[in-house]
Design an enzyme around this catalytic site. Structure first.
Site, short mmCIF file in Angstrom:
data_model
loop_
_atom_site.label_atom_id
_atom_site.label_comp_id
_atom_site.label_asym_id
_atom_site.label_seq_id
_atom_site.Cartn_x
_atom_site.Cartn_y
_atom_site.Cartn_z
N ASN A 108 10.39 -1.59 -2.01
CA ASN A 108 10.62 -0.73 -3.18
C ASN A 108 10.11 0.69 -2.94
O ASN A 108 9.97 1.47 -3.88
CB ASN A 108 9.97 -1.34 -4.44
CG ASN A 108 8.46 -1.46 -4.31
OD1 ASN A 108 7.88 -1.05 -3.31
ND2 ASN A 108 7.81 -2.02 -5.33
N HIS A 167 7.09 1.55 -1.80
CA HIS A 167 5.65 1.80 -1.98
C HIS A 167 4.98 2.10 -0.64
O HIS A 167 5.41 1.63 0.41
CB HIS A 167 4.95 0.67 -2.75
CG HIS A 167 4.70 -0.60 -2.00
ND1 HIS A 167 5.31 -1.79 -2.31
CD2 HIS A 167 3.87 -0.89 -0.97
CE1 HIS A 167 4.87 -2.75 -1.51
NE2 HIS A 167 3.99 -2.22 -0.68
N ASP A 227 -6.01 -0.06 1.75
CA ASP A 227 -6.08 -0.78 0.47
C ASP A 227 -6.72 -2.16 0.64
O ASP A 227 -6.89 -2.64 1.76
CB ASP A 227 -4.68 -0.92 -0.16
CG ASP A 227 -3.60 -1.31 0.86
OD1 ASP A 227 -3.96 -1.75 1.96
OD2 ASP A 227 -2.41 -1.16 0.55
C1 GLP Z 1 1.65 -4.26 1.58
C2 GLP Z 1 0.70 -3.15 2.00
C3 GLP Z 1 1.44 -1.92 2.47
C4 GLP Z 1 2.52 -2.31 3.46
C5 GLP Z 1 3.49 -3.27 2.82
C6 GLP Z 1 4.66 -3.66 3.72
O1 GLP Z 1 2.11 -4.09 0.29
N1 GLP Z 1 -0.19 -2.79 0.93
O2 GLP Z 1 0.52 -1.01 3.05
O3 GLP Z 1 3.19 -1.16 3.91
O4 GLP Z 1 2.75 -4.42 2.46
O5 GLP Z 1 4.34 -4.77 4.48
P1 GLP Z 1 5.30 -5.48 5.54
O6 GLP Z 1 5.12 -4.75 6.81
O7 GLP Z 1 4.79 -6.89 5.59
O8 GLP Z 1 6.69 -5.41 5.02
#
Ligand code: GLP
Length: 263
Positions: free
Chosen positions: A152, A154, A83
């Protein structure tokens, strides 16, 4: 030290769980898995889907170390990031492209032309997203998709409410995600509200998927992704429909709510 067990998800599929003792061990385990997959590529190019965020940072550090030690050679690897924020130029300090340069690309012999990214400054997001889908398909598909997970539930930027058939597209981020990710911006007020992301169906087409999660804040999302039936409420729960191998690499805190099999 790490611990292995399996969880039977609500769809009946088995998911391999590896619990690492620390975030550093988690990074090692993920890099080791990528190394083994790369070695098994049998002369073919190796295509890997990559996430951003805090969780994969040590994974990338270990990969850089493996590159320096010549355990792995990135020349026949191609990367496909999940992304990118909308309207952020690649050079912006908050862009995912900058993150990848800082944490991996700048330090390994990965040919620049093998790096694939969604262009956040596109004038036509539909063309950009359809092209990304086509390129993935034409390259032969992603061999190993590495994922993080949001608090959440995602995955990539597929927020709660996303249908399982979703493909690469423009999305609006939830308020919670914007807030969570704002800490990675020099000025938190600059954190974008829109992004381009691979869809859930796009992700499920990878041959093998490994999800990384660390910290107690992820424990509920990890639990729901496997122990509740697939539902748009928790986008990661659609991973249960993945036909190939699905592996979770977690630290103890992130694994805390999973059912641990009796000894
Ligand atoms: C962002 C990215 C995701 C990732 C998420 C969690 O939203 N788009 O791909 O999994 O962050 O990130 P973190 O590892 O900082 O909790």
């Amino acid at each position: 030290m790490s611990e292995h067990f399996s969880v039977t998800a609500t769809t009946g599929r088995t998911v391999r769980i590896l619990v690492a003792e620390s975030p550093a061990r988690l990074g090692w385990a993920a890099a080791e898995l990528l190394l083994q997959e790369w070695k098994a590529r049998e002369g073919r190019a190796f295509r890997v889907g990559l996430p951003t965020g805090n969780t994969p940072r040590l994974f990338y550090s270990v990969l850089i170390g493996m590159g320096l030690e010549r355990e792995i050679d990135f020349h026949d690897i191609s990367t496909w990031n999940l992304d990118e924020y909308l309207d952020l130029p690649a050079w912006h300090p908050g862009s995912y492209r900058t993150y990848m340069e800082k944490h991996l690309f700048g330090f390994v012999n990965l040919p620049r032309e093998n790096i694939h990214f969604l262009n956040g400054t596109t004038r036509d997001w539909k063309v950009t997203c359809n092209r990304y889908e086509r390129l993935i398909r034409e390259s032969g598909g992603i061999d190993l998709q590495v994922l993080g997970i949001g608090v959440n539930g995602h995955i990539a930027f597929n927020e709660p409410g996303t249908p399982g058939e979703s493909r690469t597209r423009l999305v609006r981020l939830s308020e919670r995600t914007v807030q969570e990710n704002a800490r990675l911006f020099p000025d938190p007020k600059e954190a974008p509200e829109f992004a381009l992301t691979m869809g859930i169906q796009t992700i499920l087409e990878a041959k093998k998927i490994v999800l990384l999660a660390s910290g107690g804040g992820k424990a509920n999302a990890v639990y729901e992704s496997l122990c509740e039936p697939p539902d748009p409420r928790v986008p990661a729960s659609f991973l249960q429909n993945h036909p190939g191998e699905l592996i979770y690499i977690l630290d103890r805190a992130a694994a805390a709510e999973l059912p641990v099999p009796d000894e």
